[in-house]
Write a protein that holds these residues in place. Structure first.
Motif, mmCIF file in Angstrom:
data_model
loop_
_atom_site.group_PDB
_atom_site.id
_atom_site.type_symbol
_atom_site.label_atom_id
_atom_site.label_comp_id
_atom_site.label_asym_id
_atom_site.label_seq_id
_atom_site.Cartn_x
_atom_site.Cartn_y
_atom_site.Cartn_z
ATOM 1 N N LEU A 170 -2.698 6.530 11.153
ATOM 2 C CA LEU A 170 -2.516 7.077 9.807
ATOM 3 C C LEU A 170 -1.677 6.146 8.936
ATOM 4 C CD1 LEU A 170 -1.858 10.909 10.285
ATOM 5 C CD2 LEU A 170 -3.862 9.826 9.276
ATOM 6 N N VAL A 171 -0.581 5.620 9.502
ATOM 7 C CA VAL A 171 0.278 4.720 8.735
ATOM 8 C C VAL A 171 -0.469 3.439 8.390
ATOM 9 C CG1 VAL A 171 2.408 3.367 8.768
ATOM 10 C CG2 VAL A 171 2.388 5.685 9.719
ATOM 11 N N PHE A 172 -1.253 2.919 9.329
ATOM 12 C CA PHE A 172 -2.004 1.703 9.028
ATOM 13 C C PHE A 172 -3.078 1.960 7.978
ATOM 14 C CE2 PHE A 172 -5.344 -1.497 10.013
ATOM 15 C CZ PHE A 172 -4.612 -2.615 9.608
ATOM 16 N N PHE A 173 -3.623 3.173 7.958
ATOM 17 C CA PHE A 173 -4.614 3.511 6.940
ATOM 18 C C PHE A 173 -3.987 3.484 5.546
ATOM 19 C CE2 PHE A 173 -7.245 6.806 4.649
ATOM 20 C CZ PHE A 173 -8.374 6.004 4.527
ATOM 21 N N MET A 174 -2.677 3.616 5.465
ATOM 22 C CA MET A 174 -1.998 3.496 4.184
ATOM 23 C C MET A 174 -2.214 2.121 3.562
ATOM 24 S SD MET A 174 1.579 5.479 5.106
ATOM 25 C CE MET A 174 2.338 5.248 3.502
ATOM 26 N N GLN A 175 -2.533 1.108 4.385
ATOM 27 C CA GLN A 175 -2.843 -0.214 3.833
ATOM 28 C C GLN A 175 -4.032 -0.132 2.883
ATOM 29 O OE1 GLN A 175 -1.190 -3.087 4.223
ATOM 30 N NE2 GLN A 175 0.344 -2.206 5.587
ATOM 31 N N ALA A 176 -4.990 0.745 3.198
ATOM 32 C CA ALA A 176 -6.118 0.945 2.285
ATOM 33 C C ALA A 176 -5.639 1.560 0.974
ATOM 34 C CB ALA A 176 -7.167 1.854 2.937
ATOM 35 N N GLY A 177 -4.661 2.457 1.045
ATOM 36 C CA GLY A 177 -4.102 3.034 -0.165
ATOM 37 C C GLY A 177 -3.394 1.992 -1.015
ATOM 38 N N PHE A 178 -2.586 1.154 -0.373
ATOM 39 C CA PHE A 178 -1.935 0.076 -1.109
ATOM 40 C C PHE A 178 -2.971 -0.844 -1.740
ATOM 41 C CE2 PHE A 178 1.867 0.922 1.624
ATOM 42 C CZ PHE A 178 2.782 1.090 0.587
ATOM 43 N N ALA A 179 -4.031 -1.147 -0.999
ATOM 44 C CA ALA A 179 -5.061 -2.043 -1.522
ATOM 45 C C ALA A 179 -5.727 -1.462 -2.760
ATOM 46 C CB ALA A 179 -6.110 -2.322 -0.438
ATOM 47 N N MET A 180 -6.063 -0.171 -2.727
ATOM 48 C CA MET A 180 -6.691 0.453 -3.887
ATOM 49 C C MET A 180 -5.721 0.558 -5.059
ATOM 50 S SD MET A 180 -9.810 0.972 -3.004
ATOM 51 C CE MET A 180 -9.561 -0.623 -2.181
ATOM 52 N N LEU A 181 -4.482 0.950 -4.793
ATOM 53 C CA LEU A 181 -3.497 1.080 -5.866
ATOM 54 C C LEU A 181 -3.239 -0.265 -6.544
ATOM 55 C CD1 LEU A 181 -1.321 2.638 -7.447
ATOM 56 C CD2 LEU A 181 0.236 2.227 -5.531
ATOM 57 N N GLU A 182 -3.028 -1.299 -5.749
ATOM 58 C CA GLU A 182 -2.740 -2.607 -6.317
ATOM 59 C C GLU A 182 -3.960 -3.201 -7.003
ATOM 60 O OE1 GLU A 182 -0.813 -5.175 -3.483
ATOM 61 O OE2 GLU A 182 0.452 -3.556 -2.742
ATOM 62 N N SER A 183 -5.134 -3.005 -6.427
ATOM 63 C CA SER A 183 -6.356 -3.513 -7.054
ATOM 64 C C SER A 183 -6.587 -2.872 -8.415
ATOM 65 C CB SER A 183 -7.567 -3.241 -6.147
ATOM 66 O OG SER A 183 -7.448 -3.954 -4.941
#
Length: 512
Positions: free
Chosen positions: A42-55
């Motif tokens: 779950l925590v590693f899936f947060m990387q996808a959230g960071f990627a979408m937010l920053e993109s």
């Protein structure tokens, strides 16, 4: 049945019960490891959230580079946390109160700790990714990779050792009484899921990176021809102009998607920080509730305070989606330290104050003309600091005992230093730890970025910044074009228009 037979039956029953107890403990241990692996995912899936937010936040000609950096965070952090990070965070061979040692490259690690390694690696990757948003759109790839090595191999492991290891000087898990591992305070710092260890580390590192790197071209008002000498972008943030056209997020839907993914992943971040589910399910359930309330009230506090602040500046009152999204994250960061040790009402207060802290810190950075495109420091650094301090203001000793275990009872008395106790110095412990984390993270990052700046490979050239990092690094366009909105297109061929014969001026109808 004779007395001897009865005694033999009792002995057999006792042995059978002992066997069942061992089997139950084995099952419980396996469930706990599965719980940790689930949380790590779950925590590693947060990387996808960071990627979408920053993109969504950066301009479209920098999207490929930001996605590349986010992906490399996972790659580099895995390599470094395997080789050095875990050792300096949790190694117990010749370790001390400042840094751990041993189990390099996971050699001789206890097999029961593999799940914990994965969980902690996901945290290290999160701390590294926080920085990428603060240095977006002008940092060279080589410089970013170099910094990520330093953070995941040195900066984060040392902080994790201080706050979470069995030997760290501020760790609640340090039993004390060891000259090699002195402990500060009766309990040590309470940072249950990492407001300080993870978010302050990433947030203060982001501040140092943004400060040394400098703002994007055009961010400072003096860079804009014909602009008035205004020192704060915030003063004209809501007016049409540079801040709205040149630096506006290119995709609000991506920003919102990123925040929803991060909110979802935060339940792994906070709930699974129990490090086990056997016997801790009630604690994890309460953490889920306080995390939810912290996020909700963080968003509420941010949009209300932002609306009041904008109205005070005599601008039209608006409901700002950016403030709402970052306010939710601010609330999540703020509640992360105390999520297991506060009551639900306190989580609401912590969240709403966190939202206000975010808006205030973001405004301050703009006034200082420090360019942090993702507001990484206001969200993670400033709110992380508030989250660490809030523990001493709102935690209840009974919750602390349930979350950390009865071993923290001192001489049969409940812990002191919280709002339900009259004696204690927990605020002193929390403040000391927060200041130490901020100083260490900012200091090492400042040195690292300054050295890279002196060596000349920190920032892309002005020309490359104008055309976008995607084109400068040869990555290709995320959306099929690399032409920035602000880039001048070739002048069109002049049109032939009719003229008045007497004045040689274009006739009015020719200008339509």
């Amino acid at each position: 049945m004779s007395l001897v037979d009865e005694l033999n039956a009792l002995r057999a029953l006792r042995e059978n019960t002992a066997g069942l107890k061992v089997e139950a403990e084995s099952i419980g241990g396996n469930v706990d490891k599965g719980w940790l692996i689930f949380g790590a995912a779950l925590v590693f899936f947060m990387q996808a959230g960071f990627a979408m937010l920053e993109s969504g936040t950066v301009r479209q000609w920098n999207v490929s580079s930001i996605l590349f950096k986010n992906t490399m965070d996972g790659v580099i952090s895995a390599l470094l946390f395997w080789s050095l990070g875990w050792s300096w965070a949790y190694g117990e061979d010749d370790g001390n109160a400042f840094i751990g040692s041993g189990e390099y490259f996971l050699i001789d690690i206890d097999e029961s700790n593999y799940a914990l390694w994965m969980f902690q690696w996901a945290f290290a990757a999160t701390a590294a990714t926080i920085v990428s948003g603060a240095v977006a759109e002008r940092c060279r790839m080589e410089a970013y990779f170099g910094y990520t090595v330093i953070l995941t191999a040195l900066i984060y492991p040392v902080v994790a050792h201080w706050g979470w290891s069995s030997c760290g000087w501020a760790s609640a898990f340090n039993p004390g009484g060891n000259d090699d591992c002195p402990k500060y305070g009766q309990l040590g710092v309470i940072d249950f899921a990492g407001s300080g260890v993870v978010h302050m580390t990433g947030g203060f590192s982001a501040l140092a990176g943004a400060f040394v790197l400098g703002p994007r071209k055009g961010y400072v008002t003096s860079d804009v021809p014909g602009s008035s000498p205004v020192t704060s972008e915030f003063l004209y943030r809501w007016s049409p102009g540079v801040s709205d056209s040149q630096f506006a997020p290119h995709s609000i839907p991506l920003q919102a998607l990123g925040v929803f993914i991060l909110w979802f992943g935060w339940y792994g971040f906070n709930c699974v920080s129990t490090l086990g589910i056997s016997g801790y399910a009630p604690v994890a359930a309460k953490v889920a509730a306080t995390t939810t309330l912290g996020a909700a009230f963080g968003g509420l506090g941010a949009i209300i305070f932002n609306r009041i602040l904008v109205s005070f500046k005599k601008r039209t009152s608006v409901w700002d989606i950016g403030s709402l999204l970052n306010g939710v994250l601010a609330g999540l960061v703020s509640i992360t330290a105390s999520c297991a040790v506060v009551e639900p009402w306190a989580a609401c207060v912590i969240g709403i104050v966190g939202g206000m802290v975010y808006v205030g810190a973001s405004t301050m950075l703009k006034g200082l003309e420090i360019d942090d495109p993702l507001d990484a420091f206001p969200v993670h650094g400033a709110c992380g600091f508030w989250g660490v301090l809030s523990v001493a203001l709102f935690a209840h000793s009974d919750n602390v005992i349930r979350a950390y275990g009865s071993d923290h009872l001192i001489n049969g008395k409940s812990l002191s230093g919280f709002y339900d106790q009259d004696n204690g110095n927990q605020l002193d412990v929390q403040l000391c730890f927060a200041l130490s984390v901020g100083t260490w993270s900012f200091g090492i990052t400042f040195i690292t970025f300054t050295i890279m700046n002196k060596l000349g490979f920190l920032r892309v050239s002005e020309e490359h910044e104008m055309v976008g990092v995607d084109a400068a690094e040869g990555m290709g366009a995320a959306y099929g074009t690399l032409i920035p909105y602000s880039y001048s297109l070739p002048a069109a061929e002049p049109e032939v228009v009719a003229h008045n014969s007497d004045t040689d001026e274009p006739r009015p109808e020719a200008l339509v």
